[in-house]
Design an enzyme around this catalytic site. Structure first.
Site, PDB file in Angstrom:
ATOM      1  N   HIS B  54      43.262  39.357  47.672  1.00  0.00           N
ATOM      2  CA  HIS B  54      41.872  38.910  47.750  1.00  0.00           C
ATOM      3  C   HIS B  54      41.229  39.301  49.083  1.00  0.00           C
ATOM      4  O   HIS B  54      40.078  39.700  49.134  1.00  0.00           O
ATOM      5  CB  HIS B  54      41.854  37.393  47.566  1.00  0.00           C
ATOM      6  CG  HIS B  54      40.514  36.836  47.254  1.00  0.00           C
ATOM      7  ND1 HIS B  54      39.954  36.916  46.008  1.00  0.00           N
ATOM      8  CD2 HIS B  54      39.620  36.192  48.027  1.00  0.00           C
ATOM      9  CE1 HIS B  54      38.770  36.341  46.026  1.00  0.00           C
ATOM     10  NE2 HIS B  54      38.536  35.894  47.240  1.00  0.00           N
ATOM     11  N   HIS B 101      34.399  35.056  40.842  1.00  0.00           N
ATOM     12  CA  HIS B 101      35.064  33.767  40.958  1.00  0.00           C
ATOM     13  C   HIS B 101      35.776  33.477  39.653  1.00  0.00           C
ATOM     14  O   HIS B 101      35.572  32.438  39.026  1.00  0.00           O
ATOM     15  CB  HIS B 101      34.067  32.663  41.347  1.00  0.00           C
ATOM     16  CG  HIS B 101      34.389  32.044  42.664  1.00  0.00           C
ATOM     17  ND1 HIS B 101      34.178  30.729  42.957  1.00  0.00           N
ATOM     18  CD2 HIS B 101      34.962  32.573  43.777  1.00  0.00           C
ATOM     19  CE1 HIS B 101      34.580  30.486  44.190  1.00  0.00           C
ATOM     20  NE2 HIS B 101      35.051  31.585  44.705  1.00  0.00           N
TER      21      HIS B 101
END
Lengths: 229, 758
Positions: B54, B101
């Site tokens: 990430h 998300h």
């Protein structure tokens, strides 16, 4: 004539309202900070839309205690003009400047779209020059816009022509199908008994600029000028 | 405080602990090498989040670097700042970015989506730009499943509640359903803002002695290891990670927005970065690495929501609505006064220190007077010491199988079947109006949305602020990706995604400027998944080069894969912005009047591959990407631009999902009009009406403009076009046969998704 637009923390239509008054209607307008204690000589105070204090409690329930609201209430009691739009309508109801409450929309969802409005009386500054046969196209954007009050108050609102706008369809029919949020008798906007405090859920400031392809809201805002000037 | 012995009071972790934190054994060795000693638990946690996929892009960066990243208009290139920055002239720049998300939304759709919106907007205003509009790109599983409905309702409400209160309009987006997203929905949020070029704030830190502030919400235990969590497959144990999902507060975000723009305007801010993934450690390390300085941070000074938080919890917490700000020493009072005005909590937690003799700056974290972590900033970050891997990739078997598809095995649509197909498509959740979704978003706040009353393929937003009350230029924006095409052929599918975005902008009258991408894929350690990724990046790069729309940044989301359902369709969502210099050149998609002529610009094809018609009406799931040629696509766009600039068309709408018939319906319905057209006997009727071959645009022309139109398009631009028929007062008529009444079509199109979600 001088307009004042109150900025609460979480207001988000303050700039839009200032822009419409200043650039689309050519008026003098200032922002009034919620912590202030002075209306700075404003003749017409607008409480704009938004989510003041996040609206985590009942909408408008906290804002009514902001310092500036003491001045706004005094101004209204002296006969000064006050208008609440959307969240501002919720705040003036919480502050008891207008009767009734705004409940959650009947479908329990936020709704943003163009709707149609019909002026119900010419006995108010805001509607005096509007065509009562015309359906004005103006946007709404709210989750809590279902106007409600008790039967006695409703009767009084109707008897004294305090209902300014009702939701209608594009042809001007005030019908259940044209009621976007379940408001009592399609009520979209009202005024107080002394006719100097106004509240409406739709956003006329969002329909006041030819660049956005709709100026019906400007026709409503301009009513204010006709009398004041 | 002088650095002393580094200890966080825990026993030193083993390679097994490292593995549990998602750190590979070879990475564990590298950490030891960097520190010159064994890391303690706090330090290992720091590396685990900073080197997670990430934050570090370790499995994607070598390919992302191959994307075109520059043009004359680029003010910040990919990866340099929190978001891309494009010069739009007149001293103004547009900052824009898309971010996913996905994993949080899979478990807690409301908060997952809400905090996605919060995060992307902070990326914009942390640069000093005021957001002007948002988009989102959503993908869900089978819409008939109760779980999907729960996800859709939660995600839409989360986006709405956050964005509506924050007060930035949501002006467009896309929603797509397919069973491959049953376990892993995709939630990609886009935001764009405007900043004066000389007021852009940087994510940097320098100047020995300058104070470091944390502002906004208090730090809690929510979202700890969120970044690591986003770097794993979703499993039935994922629910145990619920604390890894953060909680959003749009009111706080709104205050932060106003206060941030005010402090940046003072000119006393050295650097500022929002805290998203990996919290304080990410901001302190990225800003320090960029400014080549160190920091001393006292974690006891960080306002926390609960007592007795561990140092590593404070460092890694992903509590939302927080910013890290480095300010010029001596200007603290000016900054504090602004935060006071907005009732925001602001605390000085440390200061900038000089780099050491052997590094470009170290981060020293103290707690209870003890140095609990001492790490070099540079080694933590992407482009510094974070690992970069070349992953193995392999063409999956299905790719060639899909190419075996033979349309001759599929019967053409019969005349008496047209109504059934039309109803199927107009009511299909992938094609039907997304009104049920977008009416829950405030699309008009900011009085900037020019598409509300003038519908167009891309949303067009005006730039309107106190300094520029009569500013003419507008920003058009769109998000696009048909992931079914990308799955069938990742190279071609990604080219189509870029092309469709550019086509939508072109049909709105905009000049495409730049791209932000959100690359949603499965597990990168699966060679067949990684092949999809590599092919998609190659295709995207080729198309971005062709359209001169560099990739300014974005987000990679791997591990959109479950143990039961496998990977999602490869979904490289393209967010693209374009500039409309003259608002009179805004083009709209709706037919204007009865009697106007309808033309198809671009060549028809005998192609039904990967169409919604073939996939869900005929039930054929395996076929290649639709017909596509990048050069033809580019040429088409130039012709459309000419048609718009010379004012010879009344509407333009690109032919995409559902094919020509759906494009006709979408152009007819806004004003309650109809159409009467003929098909071409040289093509299959289904291919002509429902095929999704690319590079085609539906336009309408006033009869008096017909001559000019044909002269321009035929003689001058030499672009293939065909007269289909005319706009009528009512009814959808094909070859003289009424397929649907306008009212029936409108009811199906407008209300099907709402009925499905009821």
């Amino acid at each position: 004539m001088k307009f004042g637009v109150v900025v609460f923390p979480g207001s988000n239509c303050d700039d839009d309202t200032v822009f419409a008054l200043q650039h689309n209607l050519g008026q003098e307008v200032i922002k009034l900070w919620h912590k202030d204690h002075d209306l700075q000589g404003c003749d017409f105070v607008i409480l704009p839309g938004g989510f003041s204090y996040g609206d985590y409690l009942r909408s408008g329930a906290i804002s009514r205690f902001s310092p500036i609201m003491n001045e706004v209430i005094q101004h209204a009691k002296r006969g000064g003009y006050v208008m609440g739009i959307c969240n501002g309508f919720q705040i003036v109801c919480e502050a008891h400047l207008l009767p009734g409450v705004l409940l959650r929309n009947i479908e329990q969802k936020f709704i943003c779209r163009n709707i149609h409005l019909k002026a119900q009386t010419n006995q108010s500054l805001l509607t005096a020059g509007l065509d009562q046969e015309r359906a004005y196209r103006v946007p709404i954007a709210h989750a809590e816009g279902r106007y409600f009050t008790d039967a006695d108050t409703l009767k009084k609102l109707n008897d004294q022509e305090q209902v300014l706008f009702r939701y209608c369809d594009a042809q001007g029919n005030v019908s259940e199908a044209a009621n976007p949020n379940g408001s009592l008798e399609n009520i979209a906007g009202i005024c107080n008994e002394s006719r100097n405090v106004f509240g409406l859920m739709p956003h006329p400031e969002r329909a006041a600029d030819e660049a956005l392809g709709n100026t019906d809201g400007k026709l409503i805002l301009e009513q204010v000028l006709n009398v004041l000037v | 405080m002088a650095p002393t012995e580094v200890t966080d009071g825990n026993v030193l972790p083993t390679v097994e602990t490292a593995r549990k934190l998602g750190v590979l054994p070879e990475e564990f060795e590298k950490i030891k090498e960097i520190l010159g000693r064994d890391p303690n638990f706090t330090e290992l946690s720091i590396f685990s989040v900073m080197w997670s996929e990430h934050c570090s892009y370790k499995n994607s960066i070598v390919w992302l670097k191959t994307l075109p990243r520059d043009s004359d208009r680029m003010l910040a290139k990919a990866g340099e700042e929190n978001a891309g920055l494009v010069d739009i002239g007149d001293g103004l720049a547009c900052s824009f970015k898309i971010e996913s998300h996905n994993h949080p939304s899979a478990l807690e759709p409301y908060q997952g989506a809400a905090t996605g919106v919060g995060g992307i907007n902070r990326d914009i205003f942390t640069m000093g730009a005021r957001p002007i509009a948002q988009l989102n790109s959503l993908r869900f599983g089978n819409p008939n499943l109760p779980k999907t409905k729960w996800l859709v309702k939660g995600v839409v409400k989360g986006i709405g509640d956050y964005g509506n209160a924050f007060g930035i309009p949501t002006v467009g987006g896309e929603v797509f359903f397919d069973e491959c997203y049953n376990t892993n929905p995709l939630v990609n949020a886009f935001s764009a803002g405007i900043v004066e070029v000389d007021k852009v704030a940087k994510a940097t830190s320098y100047g020995v002695g300058n104070p470091v502030f944390i502002v906004g919400s208090a730090t809690g235990k929510d979202g700890i290891h969120g970044a690591t969590f986003a770097s794993e497959d979703i499993s039935d144990k994922s629910n145990e990670k619920l604390p890894a999902v953060q909680v959003g507060d749009p009111f706080m975000e709104k205050l932060l927005l106003e206060a941030t723009l005010e402090i940046i305007a003072t000119g006393h801010v050295i650097g500022i970065q929002d805290m998203g993934a990996a919290g304080i450690i990410c901001s302190t390390s990225e800003m320090s690495a960029k400014g080549e300085h160190g920091m001393i941070i006292d974690l006891d000074k960080v306002p926390t929501r609960q007592a007795n938080m561990h140092g590593w919890e404070i460092l890694l917490s992903e509590s939302q609505e927080r910013m890290l700000v480095v300010v010029e020493k001596g200007k603290e009072d000016i900054i504090n006064a602004i935060f006071d005005k907005w009732d925001l909590h602001c605390a000085q937690i440390g200061e900038v220190v000089a780099p050491g003799p052997h590094d470009t700056g170290r981060l020293h974290f103290y707690q209870h007077g003890q140095l609990i972590a001492d790490v070099p900033a540079h080694d933590l970050v992407l482009g510094g010491g974070a690992p970069q891997y070349h992953r193995e990739y392999r063409e999956p078997a299905y790719y060639q199988q899909f190419k075996q598809f033979d349309s001759n095995q599929v019967p053409d649509v019969a005349a008496d079947e047209l109504t059934a197909v039309a109803k199927h498509l107009l009511s299909h959740p992938n094609i039907a109006s997304k009104k049920w979704v977008y009416e829950q978003y405030d699309s008009m706040v900011g009085t900037a949305n020019r598409s509300t009353n003038r519908p167009s393929d891309a949303a067009l937003v005006r730039i309107r602020d106190a300094k520029h009350p009569n500013y003419k230029k507008g920003i058009a924006m769109t998000v696009d990706c048909n992931s079914r095409y990308v799955n069938a052929d990742p190279f071609v599918g990604a080219q189509i995604a870029v092309s469709e975005a550019a086509r939508n902008l072109t049909c709105t009258g905009a000049e495409p400027l730049a791209v932000t991408n959100n690359l949603n894929f499965g597990n990168p350690y699966v060679p067949e998944v990684y092949w999809q990724f590599v092919q998609a990046v190659k295709g995207m790069g080729a198309a971005c080069l062709k359209f001169a729309t560099p990739v300014t940044g974005g987000n990679v989301s791997f591990y959109n894969q479950s143990s039961d359902d496998g990977p999602v369709f490869p979904t490289p969502t393209i967010g693209m912005i374009g500039l409309v210099e003259n608002p009179e050149h805004q083009m709209t998609l709706d037919f204007k009047a009865e009697g106007d002529l309808i033309y198809l610009v671009g060549p028809p094809q005998n192609d039904i591959a990967s169409s919604e018609y073939l996939y869900s009406y005929r039930g054929v799931k395996q076929s290649p990407a639709p017909a596509f040629n990048l050069d033809e696509e580019y040429t088409l766009h130039q012709s459309i631009k000419q048609l718009i600039a010379q004012g010879v068309i009344a509407s333009a709408h690109d032919v995409s999902d559902g094919g020509l018939f759906v494009a006709l319906a979408e152009s007819a319905m806004p004003r309650g009009l109809g159409f009467s057209i003929s098909t071409d006997d040289n093509f299959r009727t289904d291919a002509y009406l429902f095929g999704e071959a690319q590079s085609r645009v539906l336009v309408s022309v006033k009869p008096e403009q017909q001559g000019t139109f044909q002269q321009l398009l035929g003689a001058e631009l030499k672009t293939e076009h065909a007269l289909l028929g005319t706009v009528t007062a009512e009814g959808f008529v094909v070859n003289g046969q009424t397929v649907l009444s306008t009212a029936d079509a409108k009811d199906l199109y407008d209300n099907s998704l709402g009925r499905l979600m009821a």
